[in-house]
Design an enzyme around this catalytic site. Structure first.
Site, PDB file in Angstrom:
ATOM      1  N   GLU A 143       5.927  38.583 -27.259  1.00  0.00           N
ATOM      2  CA  GLU A 143       6.651  39.258 -28.342  1.00  0.00           C
ATOM      3  C   GLU A 143       7.101  40.661 -27.921  1.00  0.00           C
ATOM      4  O   GLU A 143       8.195  41.104 -28.258  1.00  0.00           O
ATOM      5  CB  GLU A 143       5.767  39.365 -29.590  1.00  0.00           C
ATOM      6  CG  GLU A 143       5.391  38.030 -30.212  1.00  0.00           C
ATOM      7  CD  GLU A 143       6.548  37.330 -30.928  1.00  0.00           C
ATOM      8  OE1 GLU A 143       7.670  37.314 -30.401  1.00  0.00           O
ATOM      9  OE2 GLU A 143       6.302  36.770 -32.018  1.00  0.00           O
ATOM     10  N   GLU A 213       9.707  35.673 -18.271  1.00  0.00           N
ATOM     11  CA  GLU A 213      10.740  36.354 -19.073  1.00  0.00           C
ATOM     12  C   GLU A 213      11.916  36.776 -18.183  1.00  0.00           C
ATOM     13  O   GLU A 213      13.067  36.626 -18.564  1.00  0.00           O
ATOM     14  CB  GLU A 213      10.151  37.575 -19.797  1.00  0.00           C
ATOM     15  CG  GLU A 213       9.216  37.222 -20.942  1.00  0.00           C
ATOM     16  CD  GLU A 213       9.931  36.668 -22.183  1.00  0.00           C
ATOM     17  OE1 GLU A 213      11.167  36.810 -22.299  1.00  0.00           O
ATOM     18  OE2 GLU A 213       9.247  36.072 -23.033  1.00  0.00           O
TER      19      GLU A 213
END
Ligand code: HMH
Length: 224
Positions: A143, A213
């Site tokens: 997150e 990511e």
């Protein structure tokens, strides 16, 4: 005054120790191009479709984190995770609306390699042997990469195209930042009480998320 990191949590210490990797994930050329206003809209649309698929998998991941939490933690943690899970329902609706706006056909999308790899990592948390500490730390950093990346796109001096502001605000808002900070406090609390083996596994998962990511942004910027 910081004279050696003693007043910092474990997660902040990792962010400092792995600053280069963290910045490659949160100041990636793709998100920086959103902020600069030079973003390739085909890349943005690719990201949108792929991230919708990712978030569907993320729901199942979060369910596994919630389950681990229920088995071994107190109720205040549970409420925050449950809130996060509930907000993913809204997020999936948002993706559908946004996809319609950009004429992205969600039904016709198949996951690209980096997405598949990331989803496989998320699925690995179904293993009951993986501890709550490792899972909540992983959840926090997933997150946080989005929070930091998109907050930068709406910080002072941005040239983010108007039609992308909603996307950036979704993860870049002060509310989302507070949510990430709650997750960070939970992770740090778990890590402070964990065995050194669990802390080591959590740090490995932290680094793996940064790598995944970066791969996800790379995949979005240029189809390979
Ligand atoms: C790839 N990482 C990726 N997608 C997301 N939606 C988030 C993190 C944050 O929820």
């Amino acid at each position: 005054m910081d004279i050696g990191g003693a007043d910092k949590g474990t997660t902040a210490a990792w962010m400092a120790a792995h600053r280069g990797m963290y910045e490659r994930a949160t100041r990636h050329p793709f998100t920086v191009s959103i902020r600069d206003g030079t973003v390739d809209l085909a890349a943005f649309k690719r990201w949108l479709g792929q991230d919708y698929m990712f978030v569907r998998e993320f729901v199942a991941f979060l369910a596994s984190v919630l389950l681990k939490c229920c088995k071994q933690s107190d109720s205040s943690d549970m409420e925050i995770i449950l809130g996060g899970l509930a907000s993913l329902s809204d997020e999936l609706s948002w993706f559908k609306k946004e996809a319609a706006k950009w004429s992205v056909d969600l039904a016709g999308i198949s996951p690209l390699t980096s997405n598949t790899e990331y989803c496989r990592f998320l699925q690995s948390f179904n293993d009951p042997e993986i501890s709550y500490t490792v899972a909540i730390t992983t959840f926090w950093i997933i997150e946080t990469v989005y929070q930091d990346s998109f907050a930068f796109c709406i910080e002072e001096g941005h040239k983010t195209p108007l039609e992308l502001l909603g996307t950036c605000q979704r993860w870049g808002s002060p509310e989302f930042k507070q949510y990430c900070q709650s997750l960070q406090r939970i992770a740090d609390h778990c890590l402070a009480n964990a065995t050194s083996d669990a802390v080591k596994s959590a740090e490995e998962a932290f680094l793996r998320v940064l790598e995944l990511e970066i791969g996800f942004w790379d995949m979005s910027s240029s189809q390979s």
